[in-house]
Enzyme design. Structure first.
Site, mmCIF file in Angstrom:
data_model
loop_
_atom_site.group_PDB
_atom_site.id
_atom_site.type_symbol
_atom_site.label_atom_id
_atom_site.label_comp_id
_atom_site.label_asym_id
_atom_site.label_seq_id
_atom_site.Cartn_x
_atom_site.Cartn_y
_atom_site.Cartn_z
ATOM 1 C CG ASP A 152 -1.903 1.334 0.931
ATOM 2 O OD1 ASP A 152 -2.633 1.297 0.049
ATOM 3 O OD2 ASP A 152 -2.042 2.052 2.111
ATOM 4 C CB SER A 174 -5.854 1.534 -0.689
ATOM 5 O OG SER A 174 -5.087 2.481 0.238
ATOM 6 N NE ARG A 180 -5.368 3.872 -5.652
ATOM 7 C CZ ARG A 180 -5.871 4.101 -4.506
ATOM 8 N NH1 ARG A 180 -5.400 3.672 -3.316
ATOM 9 N NH2 ARG A 180 -6.961 4.611 -4.434
#
Ligand code: URA
Length: 435
Positions: free
Chosen positions: A161, A183, A168
């Site tokens: 993550d 996430s 992202r």
């Protein structure tokens, strides 16, 4: 197996097997698959989505990419909250010490700013010296002693993550139900909480602008959590205007301290209390909302919640004098400009995305992974939807350091509110109390 083939399958709307998803996640964390291929895969997921089996594998691969904390040796209820992100959403900074003062243990793993939204870690790091990079041993020791610990993903804890989140953020692949769900739930499952309250935001400043999408996201995350044996509840809350007045990292710490001292804006106080109450009731630390309300009143009035915050700041290496003298200790940008109403009328609408982007371009968020946050920049929102407005009335007080960046922010901010002759109703704060 080759990453390029898996990108193609997803791009064409195909389904990936568990082995294929694990190959991508493990390969990315180990550095075998580069950012550019994972960025392409994320964009394919953004457009084509994932089915329930793919999402379950993605969440578990991310959760198992590092240590998974076992908090069984800490007696008591381990309860946490996570928000899907918004503008001015500083709830965690108050909720964690408040819940701890009411008897919960709060093992909170948060994120940094994402897209146009602020992140708890960036806000906490506005406090000089504050460290969010806690080892497992330090996190657990602090949780046992103080009742709360607020950290982030590390190289050893949900590293998948950690990497995917940053990628992202700068590749416009945030607003995806499977990517947000994996996430959030990978972090929350790995941190070891038994109770989890999800604050799913909707409105112009949220990743899910439409309430129906927010509800789908909420149901998706609740299902993942319950399948893994956790007590999970989700609330849909308003993000059609900034929450509270402060936007920007140090500003948001200032406002959070105000709330812990018994003040602060009514909307921020109400949302914080509703989410904290849900944690306490779900964790059986309060009989019902009324009992939770009485416990929270006491924790604020006695100063116990503020003292929990102070203890947490001190333990994590931060300058705890910020609790008594935030204006002296917290960074403050050097320049100030006020953006005012161009005409009289009623404030009917915010484009809250623009408010968040305005703060980001001044330095409150990142445009590329290596960007450094400027903790002192940001703004104070001085009007709310439904207010009667006079010409020239301040809408935003903006704090900045760089004139060029301010010029870009000004354009966004001037285009972020509507004034009309017809009065608009103030939005409902809790859009749906339970999903
Ligand atoms: N919070 C997270 O931790 N992840 C997301 O993708 C969005 C909000």
């Amino acid at each position: 197996m080759r990453a390029v083939d898996l990108i193609r399958i997803k791009r064409e709307g195909g389904k990936l097997s568990s082995e294929e998803i694990e190959f991508l996640i493990d390969g990315y964390v180990a550095g075998r698959i580069p950012d550019y291929q994972v960025a392409a895969w994320l964009m394919a997921v953004y457009y084509k989505g994932m089915n329930a089996a793919e999402l379950a594998t993605l969440t578990q691969s991310m959760m198992n990419s590092g240590d998974v904390y076992d908090l069984a040796d800490i007696p008591g209820v381990k309860a946490d909250k996570h928000s899907t992100g918004g503008v001015g959403d500083k709830v965690s900074l108050m909720l964690a010490p408040l819940a701890a003062a009411c008897g919960a243990y709060v093992p909170m793993i948060s994120g940094r700013g994402l897209g146009h939204t602020g992140g708890t870690l960036d806000k906490l790091e506005a406090i000089p010296g504050f460290s969010t990079n806690l080892s497992a041993a330090r996190f657990k020791r602090q949780l046992k002693k103080v009742g709360l610990a607020m950290g982030g993903q590390t190289e050893k804890f949900v590293p998948a993550d950690r990497k995917l989140y940053s990628l992202r953020d700068v590749t416009c692949t945030v607003e995806s139900i499977p990517l947000i769900s994996a996430s959030i739930m990978s972090k929350k499952l790995a941190e070891g909480c038994d109770v989890l309250v999800l604050d799913v935001k909707t409105g112009s400043g949220a990743f899910m602008r439409k309430q129906a999408d927010a509800e789908t996201l909420a149901r998706t995350m609740v299902a993942i959590g319950r399948k893994m044996g956790r007590k999970v509840s989700a609330m849909i809350t308003d993000m059609s205007q900034p929450l509270g007045c402060a936007v920007g990292n140090a500003n948001e710490v200032v406002e959070s301290i105000e709330v812990l001292k018994g003040g602060g804006p009514a909307d921020l106080v109400a949302v914080t209390r509703a989410l904290t109450a849900r944690m306490l009731v779900l964790g059986k630390l309060a009989k019902n909302d009324k009992d939770a309300g009485a416990q929270m009143d006491k924790a604020i009035a006695s100063g116990a919640a503020l003292e929990k915050f102070r203890e947490m700041v001190e333990t994590q290496g931060g300058d705890a004098r910020c609790v008594d003298h935030p204006e002296k200790i917290l960074p403050q940008a050097k320049k100030k400009k006020v953006i005012t109403a161009p005409r009289p009328g009623y404030l009917t609408e915010f484009n809250t995305l623009n408010v968040g982007l305005g703060a980001c371009v001044m330095g409150a968020g990142r445009a590329v992974v290596a960007d450094k946050i400027d903790p002192g920049v940001g703004l104070w929102v001085r009007a709310r939807v439904g207010d009667k407005i006079t010409k020239g009335q301040p809408i935003y007080e903006v704090y900045y350091n760089d004139a060029k960046r301010f010029a870009s922010a000004k354009t966004l901010l001037e285009d972020s509110f509507k004034i009309s002759s017809k009065r608009a109703r103030a939005p409902r704060l809790i859009r749906k109390s339970e999903v």
